[in-house]
Structures are given as structure tokens and as C-alpha cells.
Design an enzyme around this catalytic site. Structure first.
Site, PDB file in Angstrom:
ATOM      1  N   LYS A   1       1.046  13.711  -2.272  1.00  0.00           N
ATOM      2  CA  LYS A   1       1.829  14.446  -1.263  1.00  0.00           C
ATOM      3  C   LYS A   1       3.262  14.731  -1.723  1.00  0.00           C
ATOM      4  CE  LYS A   1       3.249  10.431   1.510  1.00  0.00           C
ATOM      5  NZ  LYS A   1       4.559  10.239   0.933  1.00  0.00           N
TER       6      LYS A   1
ATOM      7  N   CYS B   1       5.906   2.211  -6.159  1.00  0.00           N
ATOM      8  CA  CYS B   1       6.311   1.334  -7.257  1.00  0.00           C
ATOM      9  C   CYS B   1       7.396   1.983  -8.107  1.00  0.00           C
ATOM     10  CB  CYS B   1       5.070   1.018  -8.085  1.00  0.00           C
ATOM     11  SG  CYS B   1       5.419   0.144  -9.588  1.00  0.00           S
TER      12      CYS B   1
ATOM     13  N   ASP C   1      -2.510  -1.053  -2.117  1.00  0.00           N
ATOM     14  CA  ASP C   1      -1.869  -1.615  -0.922  1.00  0.00           C
ATOM     15  C   ASP C   1      -2.631  -1.377   0.375  1.00  0.00           C
ATOM     16  OD1 ASP C   1       0.163  -2.533  -2.502  1.00  0.00           O
ATOM     17  OD2 ASP C   1       1.777  -1.493  -1.458  1.00  0.00           O
TER      18      ASP C   1
ATOM     19  N   HIS D   1       9.101 -22.062 -31.197  1.00  0.00           N
ATOM     20  CA  HIS D   1      10.369 -22.733 -30.921  1.00  0.00           C
ATOM     21  C   HIS D   1      11.522 -21.971 -31.545  1.00  0.00           C
ATOM     22  CE1 HIS D   1      13.222 -26.006 -30.368  1.00  0.00           C
ATOM     23  NE2 HIS D   1      13.574 -25.837 -31.647  1.00  0.00           N
TER      24      HIS D   1
HETATM   25  C1  FAD Z   1      11.096  -2.924  -2.919  1.00  0.00           C
HETATM   26  C2  FAD Z   1       9.750  -3.166  -3.539  1.00  0.00           C
HETATM   27  C3  FAD Z   1       9.676  -3.795  -4.757  1.00  0.00           C
HETATM   28  C4  FAD Z   1       8.440  -4.025  -5.343  1.00  0.00           C
HETATM   29  N1  FAD Z   1       8.404  -4.659  -6.549  1.00  0.00           N
HETATM   30  C5  FAD Z   1       7.223  -4.913  -7.127  1.00  0.00           C
HETATM   31  C6  FAD Z   1       7.153  -5.528  -8.398  1.00  0.00           C
HETATM   32  O1  FAD Z   1       8.179  -5.832  -9.002  1.00  0.00           O
HETATM   33  N2  FAD Z   1       5.941  -5.751  -8.939  1.00  0.00           N
HETATM   34  C7  FAD Z   1       4.785  -5.404  -8.297  1.00  0.00           C
HETATM   35  O2  FAD Z   1       3.709  -5.651  -8.829  1.00  0.00           O
HETATM   36  N3  FAD Z   1       4.813  -4.821  -7.089  1.00  0.00           N
HETATM   37  C8  FAD Z   1       5.995  -4.553  -6.495  1.00  0.00           C
HETATM   38  N4  FAD Z   1       6.030  -3.911  -5.299  1.00  0.00           N
HETATM   39  C9  FAD Z   1       4.755  -3.528  -4.659  1.00  0.00           C
HETATM   40  C10 FAD Z   1       4.210  -2.231  -5.285  1.00  0.00           C
HETATM   41  O3  FAD Z   1       5.189  -1.225  -5.197  1.00  0.00           O
HETATM   42  C11 FAD Z   1       2.939  -1.798  -4.574  1.00  0.00           C
HETATM   43  O4  FAD Z   1       2.034  -2.873  -4.533  1.00  0.00           O
HETATM   44  C12 FAD Z   1       2.293  -0.628  -5.301  1.00  0.00           C
HETATM   45  O5  FAD Z   1       3.161   0.477  -5.347  1.00  0.00           O
HETATM   46  C13 FAD Z   1       0.994  -0.232  -4.621  1.00  0.00           C
HETATM   47  O6  FAD Z   1       0.416   0.802  -5.353  1.00  0.00           O
HETATM   48  P1  FAD Z   1      -0.548   1.859  -4.659  1.00  0.00           P
HETATM   49  O7  FAD Z   1      -0.999   2.751  -5.771  1.00  0.00           O
HETATM   50  O8  FAD Z   1      -1.539   1.185  -3.822  1.00  0.00           O
HETATM   51  O9  FAD Z   1       0.391   2.676  -3.643  1.00  0.00           O
HETATM   52  P2  FAD Z   1       1.772   3.433  -3.765  1.00  0.00           P
HETATM   53  O10 FAD Z   1       2.538   3.039  -4.950  1.00  0.00           O
HETATM   54  O11 FAD Z   1       2.412   3.295  -2.443  1.00  0.00           O
HETATM   55  O12 FAD Z   1       1.347   4.943  -3.980  1.00  0.00           O
HETATM   56  C14 FAD Z   1       0.662   5.668  -2.996  1.00  0.00           C
HETATM   57  C15 FAD Z   1       0.852   7.148  -3.263  1.00  0.00           C
HETATM   58  O13 FAD Z   1      -0.008   7.885  -2.400  1.00  0.00           O
HETATM   59  C16 FAD Z   1       0.697   9.021  -1.907  1.00  0.00           C
HETATM   60  N5  FAD Z   1       0.026   9.444  -0.668  1.00  0.00           N
HETATM   61  C17 FAD Z   1      -0.074   8.748   0.495  1.00  0.00           C
HETATM   62  N6  FAD Z   1      -0.825   9.434   1.386  1.00  0.00           N
HETATM   63  C18 FAD Z   1      -1.202  10.589   0.770  1.00  0.00           C
HETATM   64  C19 FAD Z   1      -2.001  11.703   1.155  1.00  0.00           C
HETATM   65  N7  FAD Z   1      -2.626  11.756   2.334  1.00  0.00           N
HETATM   66  N8  FAD Z   1      -2.161  12.717   0.283  1.00  0.00           N
HETATM   67  C20 FAD Z   1      -1.573  12.678  -0.941  1.00  0.00           C
HETATM   68  N9  FAD Z   1      -0.821  11.638  -1.361  1.00  0.00           N
HETATM   69  C21 FAD Z   1      -0.650  10.608  -0.528  1.00  0.00           C
HETATM   70  C22 FAD Z   1       2.114   8.504  -1.729  1.00  0.00           C
HETATM   71  O14 FAD Z   1       3.039   9.576  -1.686  1.00  0.00           O
HETATM   72  C23 FAD Z   1       2.274   7.628  -2.963  1.00  0.00           C
HETATM   73  O15 FAD Z   1       2.750   8.372  -4.063  1.00  0.00           O
HETATM   74  C24 FAD Z   1       7.250  -3.627  -4.692  1.00  0.00           C
HETATM   75  C25 FAD Z   1       7.321  -2.975  -3.461  1.00  0.00           C
HETATM   76  C26 FAD Z   1       8.553  -2.744  -2.891  1.00  0.00           C
HETATM   77  C27 FAD Z   1       8.613  -2.025  -1.574  1.00  0.00           C
END
Ligand code: FAD
Length: 466
Positions: free
Chosen positions: A34, A42, A311, A445
């Protein structure tokens, strides 16, 4: 109608990694995203920008101790706008990197488009009000999550913030209240305290980082208090009201009394909700569990050929590497490869506050509750020579093992490079290693990693350096 083997909705670490691997396995793959850029939470508002700031905070901490390291530094100042600019540059570079990887691997990228399941084997793509459809054998939902708020607390993006808005602050606030002490909360608390903000953490539960081993929580609380971070445990936020100076947070403290605290900014870090609205899941056989998508060990939902990763998945740690590994396993399954199911117990946790936390497997309490006869050992970084060289002596490594055969059950590290050195026990647990295997492993080490060797030996009282 364009025809694919796999259409993935979402390009975070779940979706983009799955897409590349799917292409490597010969599946014709498209990713619908999107946002106008690739990389998800991330890359844009999560792991990467926070780690840029945490690295800067680490450097600043070291500069402040310049004299101890034999330097004379005059006029040391934080230039927040250039830090923001560096963060943006890194994020942009890596978003471009994913686009280049898609090109190289022939993954079709459909950005700026909302994806939705239109029916079995069909994905609707909406861009600028126009809807088109893709035909696909497999569909994968990787739509991620967004920050939750508290009942009655409205995120205004200026004073009351989530992880998104706090990354855009134009200056360092004088005071910050962080509601929630999970990974996101403690990382931001650590960053802003280092840069001079008065930071208070309000946590509803009796300890910080409540998912970690109890000893780790106690050590982090001690280290944070030493840095001047105030921690109020068993404190339940009742309201957050904006005023001319920022906001006043009213909460019930551990004695049940009402208390309040004022701050320039408030960060709400109380967990993340899955983004599954308006993606057509309700018209499928996929089952939900408390709002998250239920999947099998290979990430398939109850709807045939519909997968969900990352997630949005019930019971999965909300971590980038968990999302990526689920994606890799799921597309391996689609491509008919011999893949092992994802073992959620073997997924490391990494929290990058100062001191860092890295952990894997069972905590001591979980191991005892699971019925193991448990033996533990602990090795403090105080006794590690590389930690002395770095000037970072806080923390320890705790090993949880099964008493009779010495099977490794969990390892919990807090201190220098904890998020890096957790790699060794992660592999060890995956390979079902015992204390004997680890005691026979040569550790270079002088390294911080060497403390891991001492920690394994500490379970049997055979530590050399302590
Ligand atoms: C502040 C913060 C720090 C973090 N630090 C870490 C870390 O250091 N290490 C770690 O392992 N994890 C970390 N995380 C967690 C990590 O960011 C998430 O677990 C990870 O991003 C999940 O990946 P994902 O692919 O499931 O979803 P996301 O990364 O959320 O990606 C989902 C994507 O889907 C898109 N999308 C959603 N709905 C639609 C739709 N209907 N049509 C088209 N596109 C859509 C969104 O725009 C997004 O780009 C952190 C999270 C936060 C908030």
C-alpha cells in the site's frame, strides 16, 4: 488478468523475504504494497530507525567518557537534525535495496496499491480508486501491525505518540513518559534518556521487559535507574490529558492510589494490533484467534492455499526475523521443498536498549513450570576482558539447563553485544546441544562472546574467569 504462482500482500520483512525466496524456487511472484516504498514497519518505523538512534546514543555515551579512553573532546553537542537525516538516509538506501533485489529476482512490485482477497485464487489491487485483479495459485497475507493505544487515549501525533511519530520529533523533549516497558518502550526510553530527556516508564506489570527471565528484568531496572530513568511498576494508566506544557498522565500506582505525572511528550508502547481490516479475510475459511490469524506450523490458514505470516499471526513473536523465517518456510512448502516447520521456541529475542538483551529458549521459571529439573549458571561481564576493553561491565549471561543430561533449555544475556552473542546459543538450541557440547566449543579470545563459554561452564561450577 495477470497470472501468478504467488501474490503476497505486504512488503515488510515477512513479505519481501518470502517473495525473493519464492522467486528463487521458481514461483512467479508479485508483491502488493500500500505504501509507495518497500520494507514495512521494520525498515521505516521499527527495527532500523530505532537501531540507528540506539547506535548514535551508544556513540554519545562513549564520547561522554572520552577522557577515560584517552581523548580530549571539547564542545561535544548532539545535532539531532543530522541524526534524523542519517536515519532517513539509511532507511532510504535499504528501501532502494529491496527494490533492486526484487528486480534482480524478477519479483513484480506493485506499490502504492491496496491488496485484498477477492476470492479463491484472486487478489484485488486498488490504486487511485481503480481496481484490477490478479490471478494466483497461492496468496500470502503479510500485512503487519500497528501500535495499539489505551482506551480513551487518543494519539494526536504531536504530544501523545506512537513509534511512528516519535521518530519524527524535531527536537529532544525535556521530558518523556513511556507507557509500557516491552522492547519498543525500553528502546525509546534508552535513546531519549541518553540524549538528556527526563524519562519515566509506567508499566502495568510487576517488572520491566516482562517476557524476559526475571533476573534480566531486575538487572535492566537496576541499570535504567542508574541512568536516571524513573520506573513505576504496577502502574495502570487511567488518562492522558494534553495541556499547554505537554500532557498529564494519571495512573493508579501499586498501592491503588491515584497519581499523576506531567511530561512534554508521551509515548504509548503497549503492544501492536494486527492489520487485517479490509483485506477480504472475512470471506475466507481462515480462522482468527483474538484478532490474529490462526495458521498451521507452515503458515497455511484454514483456507486452502491462503498463507499468513508475521505480525498478524496468532502466537508468533512480533519480530522481523520470525516473520522472515515463516515466509521462507511457507514458500518452501508451496514449491514442494523439504522444509521444517517453524519452531517458535527457537526464535531469539533481541532488545537493543543499553544494556542490550538477547535471549533464547525457556526462562528459569518457564523451565521449572514445564517440569524440568533445572540447573542454572551465571557469568558476569565484569569478569570478561573484552568487556573491560570496551568499558562495558554491566550485566551477565544466565544459562538454564536440564540438570541430569545438561540439555540447554534457555540462555539469557544482558550486557555488551548481547543481541549479537545470542547467535551461538540460538544455533546450539536448534541443534539440541548439551552443556558438554558447549564446553567443548572453542571461544576466541579476547571477545565478548567468550563470556558465553564461561556461562555454559558456570552451570557446573567450572567457570575459569570468575
Ligand atoms: C519501534 C519498533 C522497533 C522494532 N524493532 C525490532 C527489532 O529490532 N528487531 C525485530 O526483529 N523486530 C523489531 N520490531 C518488530 C518488527 O518491526 C515487526 O515484527 C516486523 O516488521 C513484522 O513484519 P511483517 O512483514 O509481518 O509486517 P510489517 O513490517 O508491518 O509490514 C507489513 C506491510 O504490509 C503493508 N500492508 C498492510 N496492509 C496492506 C494492504 N491491504 N495492501 C497492501 N499492503 C499492505 C504495510 O504497508 C507494510 O509495508 C520493531 C517494531 C517496532 C514498532
Amino acid at each position: 488478468m495477470a497470472k501468478y504462482d504467488l501474490v503476497i500482500i505486504g512488503s515488510g520483512p515477512g513479505g519481501y523475504v518470502a517473495a525473493i525466496r519464492a522467486s528463487q524456487w521458481g514461483l512467479k511472484t508479485a508483491v502488493v504494497e500500500k505504501d509507495p516504498f518497500l520494507g514495512g514497519t521494520c525498515l521505516h518505523v521499527g527495527c532500523i530507525p530505532t537501531k540507528v538512534f540506539l547506535h548514535h546514543a551508544d556513540l554519545y555515551d562513549n564520547f561522554k567518557r572520552a577522557e577515560e579512553f584517552g581523548f580530549e573532546v571539547k564542545g561535544l553537542k548532539v545535532n539531532w537534525p543530522s541524526m534524523l537525516a542519517r536515519k532517513d538516509k539509511i532507511v532510504k538506501k535499504h528501501a532502494g535495496g529491496i527494490a533492486a533485489l526484487f528486480k534482480k529476482n524478477k519479483v513484480e512490485s506493485i506499490t502504492g496499491s491496496w491488496g485484498r482477497i477477492a476470492g479463491p485464487g484472486r487478489v484485488a489491487v486498488e490504486k487511485d480508486g481503480k481496481v484490477s485483479e490478479l490471478e494466483t495459485t497461492y496468496t500470502m497475507l503479510a500485512t503487519g501491525s500497528e501500535a495499539r493505544s489505551l482506551p480513551g487515549v487518543e494519539i494526536d501525533g504531536n504530544t501523545i505518540l506512537t513509534n511512528r511519530e516519535i521518530l519524527l520529533l524535531e527536537s529532544i523533549p525535556k521530558s518523556l513518559v513511556v507507557v509500557g516497558s516491552g522492547a519498543v518502550g525500553v528502546e525509546f526510553a534508552s535513546i531519549f534518556r541518553t540524549f538528556g530527556a527526563e524519562v519515566t516508564i509506567l508499566e502495568m506489570l510487576p517488572r520491566v521487559v516482562p517476557l524476559e527471565d526475571e533476573d534480566i528484568s531486575a538487572e535492566l531496572a537496576k541499570a535504567f535507574q542508574k541512568k536516571g530513568i524513573r520506573i513505576q511498576l504496577e502502574s495502570v494508566v487511567e488518562s492522558v490529558n494534553k495541556d499547554a506544557q505537554g500532557a498529564t498522565i494519571t495512573y493508579k500506582d501499586r498501592t491503588g492510589k491515584s497519581a499523576s505525572i506531567a511530561a512534554e511528550k508521551v509515548l504509548i508502547a503497549v503492544g501492536r494490533r494486527p492489520l487485517i481490516d479490509n483485506i477480504g479475510i472475512e470471506n475466507t475459511k481462515a480462522k482468527l484467534e483474538r484478532g490474529f490469524v490462526h495458521t498451521d506450523a507452515y503458515s497455511e490458514t484454514a483456507e486452502p492455499r491462503l498463507y499468513a505470516i508475521g505480525d498478524i499471526v496468532a502466537g508468533l513473536p512480533q519480530l522481523a526475523h520470525a516473520a522472515s523465517m515463516e515466509g521462507i518456510i511457507a514458500v518452501g512448502r508451496m514449491a514442494g521443498k523439504d522444509v521444517q516447520p517453524f519452531d517458535r521456541k527457537r526464535c531469539p529475542n533481541a532488545t537493543y536498549c543499553e544494556p542490550q538483551i538477547g535471549s533464547i529458549g525457556l526462562t528459569e521459571k518457564q523451565a521449572r513450570e514445564a517440569g524440568f529439573e533445572v540447573k542454572t549458571g551465571k557469568f558476569p561481564f565484569l569478569a570478561n576482558s573484552k568487556a573491560s576493553i570496551l568499558g562495558q561491565h554491566e550485566g551477565f549471561i544466565k544459562v538454564v539447563a536440564e540438570a541430569k543430561y545438561g540439555e540447554l533449555l534457555g540462555v539469557h544475556a544482558i550486557g555488551p553485544l548481547a543481541t549479537e552473542i545470542i547467535a551461538e546459543p540460538t544455533s546450539a538450541l536448534g541443534l539440541e546441544a548439551t552443556l558438554d557440547d558447549m564446553a567443548a566449543t572453542v571461544h576466541a579470545h579476547p571477545t565478548v562472546w567468550e563470556a558465553m563459554g564461561d556461562a555454559f561452564n558456570s552451570v557446573r561450577g567450572l567457570t575459569i574467569n570468575y
